[in-house]
Enzyme design. Sequence first.
Site, mmCIF file in Angstrom:
data_model
loop_
_atom_site.group_PDB
_atom_site.id
_atom_site.type_symbol
_atom_site.label_atom_id
_atom_site.label_comp_id
_atom_site.label_asym_id
_atom_site.label_seq_id
_atom_site.Cartn_x
_atom_site.Cartn_y
_atom_site.Cartn_z
ATOM 1 N N ASP A 154 0.134 1.466 -8.451
ATOM 2 C CA ASP A 154 -0.363 2.410 -9.510
ATOM 3 C C ASP A 154 0.485 2.267 -10.572
ATOM 4 O O ASP A 154 0.536 3.075 -11.711
ATOM 5 C CB ASP A 154 0.612 3.476 -8.572
ATOM 6 C CG ASP A 154 -0.558 4.291 -7.187
ATOM 7 O OD1 ASP A 154 -1.972 4.372 -7.648
ATOM 8 O OD2 ASP A 154 -0.314 4.540 -6.219
ATOM 9 N N HIS A 162 6.967 -0.078 -2.473
ATOM 10 C CA HIS A 162 5.928 0.099 -0.952
ATOM 11 C C HIS A 162 6.104 0.073 0.550
ATOM 12 O O HIS A 162 7.166 -0.688 0.810
ATOM 13 C CB HIS A 162 4.770 -0.891 -0.744
ATOM 14 C CG HIS A 162 3.271 -0.559 -0.772
ATOM 15 N ND1 HIS A 162 3.036 -0.417 0.844
ATOM 16 C CD2 HIS A 162 2.512 0.580 -1.597
ATOM 17 C CE1 HIS A 162 2.048 -0.311 0.996
ATOM 18 N NE2 HIS A 162 1.433 0.221 -0.586
ATOM 19 N N HIS A 221 1.794 9.262 -2.670
ATOM 20 C CA HIS A 221 0.801 8.442 -2.670
ATOM 21 C C HIS A 221 -0.414 8.001 -2.999
ATOM 22 O O HIS A 221 0.019 7.391 -4.415
ATOM 23 C CB HIS A 221 0.457 8.808 -0.935
ATOM 24 C CG HIS A 221 -1.301 8.146 -0.409
ATOM 25 N ND1 HIS A 221 -1.588 6.646 -0.695
ATOM 26 C CD2 HIS A 221 -1.860 8.552 0.902
ATOM 27 C CE1 HIS A 221 -2.627 6.863 0.553
ATOM 28 N NE2 HIS A 221 -2.906 7.524 0.670
#
Length: 429
Positions: A365, A307, A266
């Site tokens: 990210d 994802h 995460h």
Amino acid sequence: MSEKFARLTIDGSDVTIELPVLSGTLGADVIDIQQLTSNGYFTYDPGFVSTASCESKITFIDGEKGILLHRGYPIEQLAEHSDFLEVIYLLLYGELPDPQQKASFGTTILRHTMVHEQMLEMLKGFRRDAHPMAIICGLIGALASFYHDALDITNEHHREVTAYRLVSKMPTLAAMAYKFSIGQPFIYPRNDLCYGGNFLHMMFATPCEDYHVSPVLARAMDRIFLLHADHEQNASTSTVRLAGSSGANPFTCIAAGVAALWGPAHGGANEAVLKMLDEIGDEKHIDQFIAKAKDKEDPFRLMGFGHRVYKNFDPRAKVMKESCDEVLSELGLADDPILKIAKRLEKIALEDDYFISKKLYPNVDFYSGIILKALGIPTEMFTVIFAIGRTPGWIAHWHEMISGSYRIGRPRQLYTGPKSRDYPIDNKS
Ligand code: CMC
């Protein structure tokens, strides 16, 4: 009332269960299974892959098309025309603020940025080398002990003032954790700076000299927060909702969200991306890492790729990529070796059959880590930055739940342990 039904027939039984099919304003229809339990069945859905855990009006994601909307507005448009404060307002109140509302909201948020001086004493109880996520998790939970005046979750005003406090104090606590880790004095917030600029000031100023916050870098910081502001029912938000469903106070619920965010699958991924790029070290090692990521026997994954929901380019990653180029050119780092490795890795992965067939695209990210590194933010702080950005989303979801009708979250299970058996009294002696 639903006009559409799904009918479920269980083999070997003549019972057919009629389940209402509900439609939202966007996205897949959902089958309302609440009455299954009265028929003696539960559903089984580890990881909540097919389960809508709640009804929400805040954020919509279409993972196949790469769409992310906050209160209906596309993330790309918000990133271009809004700042983080506006998006916080939008998430909390459902509409964008007009200029007067924005000015008054901004003043309110800035006037709550200071934390109780005793928090500094608490901070001193941590080891100097403690991970800042551990510190933040502790400090956020501890905030509850300072605000007994506003912990009644049934009181609308208490909920509002707590939302302000959390959004305002997160950057202050984050910067305190960083200053503590490097042994520098804590720098107090400045009310004349924007949200992102103030955070950079608290991170990098010292009492010895003036610190000038570059507007380009302040804007980049603000945009990083904005792009992380909410993401529907992700692991940390679902954690906040679940903790909140027991009636727990919002400070502890947000601390629970911070804990869930910390994991590398995460929010911890931005830190993991940088560690991975450092480990790759040179463009000539990229193929070896790609091969590791594709090897089923090897647990290694390409951090910053893939994802649960997006099976297309993460729309936040597109904006982040643009920001990344802007920041690196402002700082004269366009030739940064880590960035070169990142760009090459991205290109190779996007052309590789394994990543194409599994629809693994770079996520938010992948680029945020590179920008944060360029801004001089140490790797251990990356997930803390994500937590600052996600705080308004967590609060908006908590508030939506508490102000509507809700029940304590209590999932069931498929039990596969031993059947009931008697205690082995004969083996006792
Ligand atoms: N590198 C290599 N293979 C991967 C990767 C990756 N990054 N991600 C998924 N896969 C493979 C996985 O091995 C599996 O293969 P198979 O079907 O052969 O078993 C397939 O793709 C599906 O993966 P999954 O684990 O079932 O997918 P998931 O939805 O449970 O996991 C994820 C999603 C984000 C945890 C995962 O893609 C991952 O671990 N990515 C790396 C960590 C990362 O970047 N996380 C940040 C997510 S974005 C920020 C946020 O919102 O929190």
